[in-house]
Design a protein around this motif. Structure first.
Motif, PDB file in Angstrom:
ATOM      1  N   ASP A 114       1.105  22.163  44.376  1.00 42.59           N
ATOM      2  CA  ASP A 114       0.740  20.971  45.121  1.00 42.59           C
ATOM      3  C   ASP A 114       1.473  19.758  44.528  1.00 42.59           C
ATOM      4  OD1 ASP A 114      -0.491  18.774  46.280  1.00 42.59           O
ATOM      5  OD2 ASP A 114      -2.466  19.728  46.343  1.00 42.59           O
ATOM      6  N   LEU A 115       2.557  19.372  45.173  1.00 43.41           N
ATOM      7  CA  LEU A 115       3.387  18.277  44.648  1.00 43.41           C
ATOM      8  C   LEU A 115       2.633  16.961  44.623  1.00 43.41           C
ATOM      9  CD1 LEU A 115       5.714  20.257  46.080  1.00 43.41           C
ATOM     10  CD2 LEU A 115       7.140  18.325  45.473  1.00 43.41           C
ATOM     11  N   GLU A 116       1.843  16.727  45.686  1.00 41.34           N
ATOM     12  CA  GLU A 116       1.174  15.434  45.783  1.00 41.34           C
ATOM     13  C   GLU A 116       0.100  15.291  44.721  1.00 41.34           C
ATOM     14  OE1 GLU A 116       0.276  14.612  49.964  1.00 41.34           O
ATOM     15  OE2 GLU A 116       2.416  14.842  50.415  1.00 41.34           O
ATOM     16  N   SER A 117      -0.729  16.307  44.522  1.00 41.93           N
ATOM     17  CA  SER A 117      -1.776  16.139  43.505  1.00 41.93           C
ATOM     18  C   SER A 117      -1.196  16.223  42.098  1.00 41.93           C
ATOM     19  CB  SER A 117      -2.940  17.106  43.734  1.00 41.93           C
ATOM     20  OG  SER A 117      -2.606  18.381  43.279  1.00 41.93           O
ATOM     21  N   GLY A 118      -0.015  16.825  41.954  1.00 44.98           N
ATOM     22  CA  GLY A 118       0.637  16.853  40.641  1.00 44.98           C
ATOM     23  C   GLY A 118       1.480  15.611  40.381  1.00 44.98           C
ATOM     24  N   ASN A 119       1.488  14.674  41.336  1.00 47.18           N
ATOM     25  CA  ASN A 119       2.274  13.428  41.215  1.00 47.18           C
ATOM     26  C   ASN A 119       3.742  13.699  40.902  1.00 47.18           C
ATOM     27  OD1 ASN A 119      -0.033  11.578  41.427  1.00 47.18           O
ATOM     28  ND2 ASN A 119      -0.623  12.520  39.487  1.00 47.18           N
ATOM     29  N   ILE A 120       4.283  14.733  41.511  1.00 50.30           N
ATOM     30  CA  ILE A 120       5.671  15.098  41.225  1.00 50.30           C
ATOM     31  C   ILE A 120       6.630  14.178  42.001  1.00 50.30           C
ATOM     32  CG2 ILE A 120       7.400  16.942  41.458  1.00 50.30           C
ATOM     33  CD1 ILE A 120       5.014  18.932  41.108  1.00 50.30           C
TER      34      ILE A 120
END
Ligand SMILES: *Cc1c(COP(=O)(O)O)cnc(C)c1O
Length: 415
Positions: free
Chosen positions: A222-228
């Motif tokens: 999950d890119l968004e919740s991982g702040n990637i």
């Protein structure tokens, strides 16, 4: 967009027509004899149990058998289609993220991110490393003369959030944190979402860069919740295209701030993005054939059920491999209950008759290609479970490993 869709669906018929061309190819290569053979391949199909290049389907290879000009409307819409598909696969919003393809292998995209996202004047990178691919990130910083600190973790364990937090609290000067999702040297999967969440908590303006080369498309992330902010992968990993380009999935807001950072012209992600947005074209010769093949690869990826379907097959591959190798007595480098299913590192057996070169060559003679190890503190070889490989391929590999061991007078089960 719809044009490309229907075009993609037309590929099988094109592929069918081209099958006869392919047959002629292998016929002519079979007819080659003597010295000529030294310069050409034998035309034999190999199964690649490797971390790349990896096996791809015949239909994907066949989709590349067409010339297309880079200014062709069809090609421009193919590029647009692929960029939007990559965002779909990453499950990120088009509003916040963009996909930027970069010519070259995976390392080109890794290097492009460092060039682009680290400001020349004050940038400093924290590289979290637990294997060869993390170390390569440090090497890139070294070559680019980017100030960095490489924090090493044991090769057989995950990067820990606690240590990352401690480092960021002690030194507020880092402008970027870089990590590898699946460390392909061992097979460890790092907790990139948890790491991203603590970075945001401690240093919200720090850029977060994830090398998801060998996991994207097969290990949910999950890119968004991982702040990637930047994620990179390549076409010839889990999405099973032919090698030729890599790509970054980048947060648009971050990317727009990167104008003028790059020390390289060709590896400037900002300018690559800018060019693609303005003209729909690459700045320099695009990998046209490879992109056509990738179009077909994505079609097959979707038919398999996307990330869920692909991870299911790779997990099954890994389960069969693990069970069979276990029976043969081979010991994994990582603790056997680790959660990776991309690649497995096996320790060399202690049997005095085991010799990796011979073991490798004998399997290669059976058209099965395994890979040398890449960890520093143990003698290992690796078997990949990704690419166009199915359970029957692993049953065959296991049977051949058993035969090769017998052939080499290695006592089974090995110790
Ligand atoms: C394959 C891979 C790369 C890129 O390697 P290339 O040889 O440049 O394609 C980078 N990082 C990881 C984790 C990989 O598995």
């Amino acid at each position: 967009m719809t044009g490309v869709h229907s075009w993609c669906r037309r590929i099988p018929s094109i592929a069918y027509r081209n099958a006869s061309i392919l047959n002629q190819f292998s016929l002519s290569s079979r007819l080659l004899s003597g010295t000529a053979l030294k310069y050409s391949s034998s035309g034999k199909e190999k199964k690649l149990f490797t971390p790349g290049p990896l096996s791809v389907s015949l239909t994907v290879r066949q989709a590349a058998l067409r010339d297309l000009g880079s200014r062709d409307i069809e090609f421009i819409s193919t590029v647009k289609f692929l960029r939007s598909k990559l965002l779909e696969i990453a499950e990120v919003s088009k509003k916040y993220y963009t996909a930027v393809p970069v010519q070259g292998s995976g390392t080109f995209a890794v290097e492009a991110v460092f060039h682009t996202a680290v400001p020349k004047s004050y940038g400093k990178v924290l590289v979290l490393e637990n294997g060869a691919y993390g170390k390569r990130m440090g090497k890139i910083c070294e070559v680019l003369k980017i100030p960095y600190h490489m924090e090493g973790f044991a090769e057989d364990s995950k990067v820990t959030v606690e240590r990352v937090e401690q480092i960021l609290r002690n030194d507020p000067s880092f402008s970027m944190v870089a990590i590898v999702h699946c460390e392909t040297s061992s097979g460890v999967i790092n907790p990139v979402v948890e790491v991203g969440q603590s970075i945001k908590k401690i240093k919200p303006d720090c850029v977060y860069f994830v090398d998801a080369m060998s996991s994207f498309g097969a290990v949910p992330l999950d890119l968004e919740s991982g702040n990637i902010d930047f994620l990179v992968s390549s076409v010839n990993k889990c999405l099973q295209g032919i090698p030729g380009f890599s790509y970054a999935i980048a947060k648009i807001e971050q990317l727009l701030q990167c104008k003028g950072n790059s020390r390289s012209l060709s590896l400037d992600l900002h300018d690559q993005y800018d060019g693609l947005e303005k003209t729909g074209q690459f700045r320099f010769t695009p990998p046209t054939h490879c992109m056509l093949a990738f179009c077909q690869a994505i079609k097959e990826f979707e038919e398999e059920g996307g990330v869920v379907g692909r991870s299911k097959r790779y997990r099954e591959n890994r389960r069969i491999l693990q069970e069979g190798m276990n029976k043969l007595g081979f010991e994994e480098f990582l603790s056997p209950d680790h959660d990776g299913y991309i690649i497995t590192s096996y320790k060399f057996p202690k049997d005095p008759n085991f010799d990796f070169k011979t073991f490798y060559s004998k399997l290669n003679e059976k058209d099965l290609v395994i890979y040398p190890g890449k960890v520093l503190n143990a003698d290992c070889f690796r078997i990949g479970t990704i690419g166009q490989l199915f359970p029957e391929d692993f049953h065959k590999l296991l049977a051949c490993i058993e035969d090769v061991c017998k052939d080499m007078n290695i006592k089974l089960p090995v110790t």
